[in-house]
Design a protein around this motif. Structure first.
Motif, PDB file in Angstrom:
ATOM      1  N   HIS A  91      -4.299   2.461  -8.817  1.00 21.31           N
ATOM      2  CA  HIS A  91      -3.645   3.498  -8.011  1.00 21.31           C
ATOM      3  C   HIS A  91      -2.155   3.207  -7.881  1.00 21.31           C
ATOM      4  O   HIS A  91      -1.701   2.109  -8.153  1.00 21.31           O
ATOM      5  CB  HIS A  91      -4.274   3.549  -6.612  1.00 21.31           C
ATOM      6  N   TYR A  93       0.793   3.030  -5.081  1.00 17.89           N
ATOM      7  CA  TYR A  93       1.012   2.900  -3.645  1.00 17.89           C
ATOM      8  C   TYR A  93       2.509   2.913  -3.334  1.00 17.89           C
ATOM      9  O   TYR A  93       3.286   2.277  -4.035  1.00 17.89           O
ATOM     10  CB  TYR A  93       0.473   1.559  -3.113  1.00 17.89           C
ATOM     11  N   ASP A 113      -1.386   5.709  -0.324  1.00 18.51           N
ATOM     12  CA  ASP A 113      -1.994   5.819  -1.642  1.00 18.51           C
ATOM     13  C   ASP A 113      -1.636   7.191  -2.219  1.00 18.51           C
ATOM     14  O   ASP A 113      -2.020   8.220  -1.674  1.00 18.51           O
ATOM     15  CB  ASP A 113      -3.513   5.654  -1.515  1.00 18.51           C
ATOM     16  N   LYS A 145      -7.517  -1.085  -6.911  1.00 19.62           N
ATOM     17  CA  LYS A 145      -8.321  -1.027  -5.681  1.00 19.62           C
ATOM     18  C   LYS A 145      -9.611  -1.826  -5.809  1.00 19.62           C
ATOM     19  O   LYS A 145     -10.068  -2.421  -4.848  1.00 19.62           O
ATOM     20  CB  LYS A 145      -8.656   0.424  -5.340  1.00 19.62           C
TER      21      LYS A 145
END
Length: 165
Positions: A91, A93, A113, A145
């Motif tokens: 992901h 961030y 996120d 994650k």
């Protein structure tokens, strides 16, 4: 002999679960994305606000992260010349810190996120919500994650963005 009839199915299920958790094929399969800069709805061109160079933490990561103010007031985080390792559940961030130099600092500082990474290579865009305060969220992390690890990060600074203009 009856023991093997039980061990083989258990081993097979364990192998499938291990494969799903680690997804080892993603370490060698690249996913390239080449998104264009979003079109500005007005005649004004997007203005860079902050930018920074990605650096490696757990996996080789390179490229530039720039946040642009669009003509309509919206903001876009854009990766250019970006590359990192592929992996499971990676992901993007925005981190509430000056830097995201390790996994512990990301977790300690807090983050927003922006969603799953679109690709581990190439130019890509992420829309920032109006609630993202750039005086607080001053770093970008490429985060896995599944294993809570920081692949790489970029420290965002105003002077770099303005000099790249």
């Amino acid at each position: 002999m009856k023991k093997w009839k039980l061990v083989i199915p258990i081993a097979a299920v364990a192998a499938v679960l291990a494969w799903y958790a680690f997804r080892p094929e993603r370490l060698v399969v690249n996913r390239r994305v080449d998104e264009a800069m979003p079109a500005a709805p007005s005649s004004s061109s997007p203005q860079p606000l902050v930018a920074g160079q990605f650096y490696s933490i757990l996996h080789p990561t390179a490229g530039t992260a720039t946040i642009y103010q669009m003509g309509d007031g919206s903001r876009v985080l854009r990766f250019t010349g970006f590359s990192t390792s592929n992996g499971p559940d990676v992901h993007v961030y925005m981190v509430a810190s000056d830097d995201a130099k390790d996994s512990a600092s990301v977790l300690r500082a807090g983050f927003i996120d922006l969603g799953a990474i679109k690709g581990n290579m190439g130019d890509q865009n992420y829309i920032l919500g109006s609630d993202v305060d750039l005086s607080k969220y001053r770093a970008v992390s490429v985060w896995c994650k599944r294993f809570s690890v920081n692949f790489g990060a970029a420290r965002l600074m105003p002077d770099r963005a303005m000099s790249e203009k």
